[in-house]
Motif scaffolding. Sequence first.
Motif, short mmCIF file in Angstrom:
data_model
loop_
_atom_site.label_atom_id
_atom_site.label_comp_id
_atom_site.label_asym_id
_atom_site.label_seq_id
_atom_site.Cartn_x
_atom_site.Cartn_y
_atom_site.Cartn_z
N PRO A 8 17.58 -0.41 -5.47
CA PRO A 8 16.90 -1.92 -4.08
C PRO A 8 18.15 -1.77 -3.07
O PRO A 8 19.35 -1.22 -3.93
N GLY A 9 18.14 -1.55 -2.51
CA GLY A 9 18.67 -2.47 -1.03
C GLY A 9 18.62 -0.80 -0.22
O GLY A 9 19.62 -1.16 0.84
N GLN A 10 18.14 0.38 -0.82
CA GLN A 10 18.03 1.64 0.28
C GLN A 10 17.33 1.13 1.54
O GLN A 10 16.39 0.39 1.07
N ARG A 11 17.92 1.37 2.95
CA ARG A 11 17.06 1.53 3.99
C ARG A 11 15.62 2.76 3.81
O ARG A 11 16.18 3.46 3.73
N VAL A 12 14.53 2.36 4.63
CA VAL A 12 13.80 3.07 4.63
C VAL A 12 12.45 2.76 5.78
O VAL A 12 12.95 1.91 6.29
N ARG A 13 12.52 4.10 6.42
CA ARG A 13 10.86 3.64 7.55
C ARG A 13 9.75 3.64 6.47
O ARG A 13 9.26 5.37 6.56
N LEU A 14 9.26 3.18 7.16
CA LEU A 14 7.46 3.10 6.60
C LEU A 14 6.58 3.42 8.53
O LEU A 14 7.46 3.06 9.25
N GLY A 15 5.88 4.11 7.41
CA GLY A 15 4.66 3.96 9.12
C GLY A 15 3.48 4.57 8.18
O GLY A 15 3.01 4.89 7.12
N TRP A 16 2.53 3.77 9.20
CA TRP A 16 1.02 4.72 8.70
C TRP A 16 0.49 5.34 10.04
O TRP A 16 0.55 4.11 11.28
N ASP A 17 -1.41 5.74 9.98
CA ASP A 17 -1.67 6.06 11.60
C ASP A 17 -2.96 4.55 11.78
O ASP A 17 -3.29 3.91 10.54
N ALA A 18 -2.73 4.89 12.77
CA ALA A 18 -4.39 3.78 13.10
C ALA A 18 -5.29 3.76 12.60
O ALA A 18 -5.87 2.61 12.06
N ARG A 19 -5.56 4.78 12.14
CA ARG A 19 -7.06 4.88 11.67
C ARG A 19 -7.01 5.12 9.85
O ARG A 19 -8.08 4.15 9.81
N ASP A 20 -5.88 4.77 9.48
CA ASP A 20 -4.98 4.51 8.30
C ASP A 20 -5.36 2.98 8.13
O ASP A 20 -5.56 2.09 7.10
N ALA A 21 -5.24 1.90 8.94
CA ALA A 21 -5.40 0.45 8.93
C ALA A 21 -6.90 -0.25 9.70
O ALA A 21 -7.57 0.49 9.48
N ILE A 22 -7.27 -1.53 9.00
CA ILE A 22 -8.44 -1.67 9.31
C ILE A 22 -7.75 -3.03 9.68
O ILE A 22 -6.93 -4.00 9.99
N ALA A 23 -8.29 -3.44 11.21
CA ALA A 23 -8.02 -4.48 11.66
C ALA A 23 -8.98 -5.77 11.54
O ALA A 23 -10.41 -5.39 11.77
N VAL A 24 -8.66 -6.95 11.54
CA VAL A 24 -9.78 -8.08 11.15
C VAL A 24 -9.25 -9.13 12.62
O VAL A 24 -8.20 -9.34 12.56
#
Length: 362
Positions: free
Chosen positions: A344-360
């Motif tokens: 805990p406390g460690q910095r991370v970079r999160l990512g996702w591709d547009a096709r893997d998300a849903i827009a509502v």
Amino acid sequence: MPTTDKPNLPILQLVGVRKTFGDFVAVETLDLDVMEGEFLTIVGPSGSGKTTLLRMLAGMEAPSAGDISLRGVRINEMPPEKRPTCMVFQSLALFPHKSVGENIEFPLKMRGVPAKARKARALELMGVVRLPESYYAKNVMKCSGGERQRVALARALAYDPDVLFFDEPLSAIDYKLKKVLEKELKDLHRETGKTFVYITHSLEEAMVMSDRIGVMRSGRLVQVGTPEEIYAKPVDRFVSEFMGEVNVIAVERAAGVEDWTGVDVPGRFTLAPCQEIADAATAYVVVRPEYLRVLGEGAGADNALEGVIYNEYALGSRIQYQVRVGEKVMLVELSRAQALHAAPGQRVRLGWDARDAIAVRN
Ligand code: ATP
């Protein structure tokens, strides 16, 4: 889709159906077709109107407005016992001092079927619901919860209804047995070819069993679709969150059509083109925890966020990380093989591709 070769026609049809109790609207005006031979599940939180809807379908409650038809014939005033339907209740409503056989044979006895034929049919139905023949004379109160469930099912089948209604029959059963019974119910549906209409709080339960799912919220039927449609294309934030733990990011439209700015997390995001939010100024982006990646050195994604690991939970074969991004906690799920071994406390970079998300829509 219906698992039988019956024609794909509605057996029950609701047109403009609404139910009020005094000033209170329990079910807001809705249209719904229950297709012949399908397994339709109505899900929604407590008080959303599921039971009221089911009771109207079963004839236990009259609609305040609209029409209910059975194979094209209006049946608003037809009492439950005249309908070719049968309800399996959460309480099961078995006769406690009678044997398994007597319970199953009850509908046949009412119809005047002779004793020998009744017993033969009861034993046949016990086979269908996987109860051993030796249980025929057993007192129903000496059966386990799961066995009683099967007795109630066999008794419902003894009515030989066209439609079986299920009012949360598995809600009082422990998780492991519930999983077994869900699969058995799905098999039973396929084997009998009957129409099943089921209500539950649990979308997980609905996903396992159903051909189609209807989602209710505050008396409204907000979405009806196959489990895949509900999972991949939830109509709004409520449905997407009802599907389980998800990351929901509020966004507002930036310069371009697919270009959005985060409201509750900092950043510019690219969304896949989506009809639902074509004209919207604000929206939500839903990213399931299994689609959020932890980006290593040099790795890229359409969208990225900086965060700090905050907590870690073992979920059986997967590990869930809670990552704090500004004021928000994002969930990331990785397989054990991908575990981060990060403190805990460690910095991370999160990512996702547009096709893997849903827009509502908002
Ligand atoms: P649960 O999952 O808790 O059973 P539900 O989604 O099945 O909830 P309903 O039982 O259909 O919800 O109830 C919907 C709303 O209608 C609730 O607010 C309930 O209090 C109200 N309601 C239901 N039956 C009646 C009644 N006979 N008189 C007054 N209000 C009622």
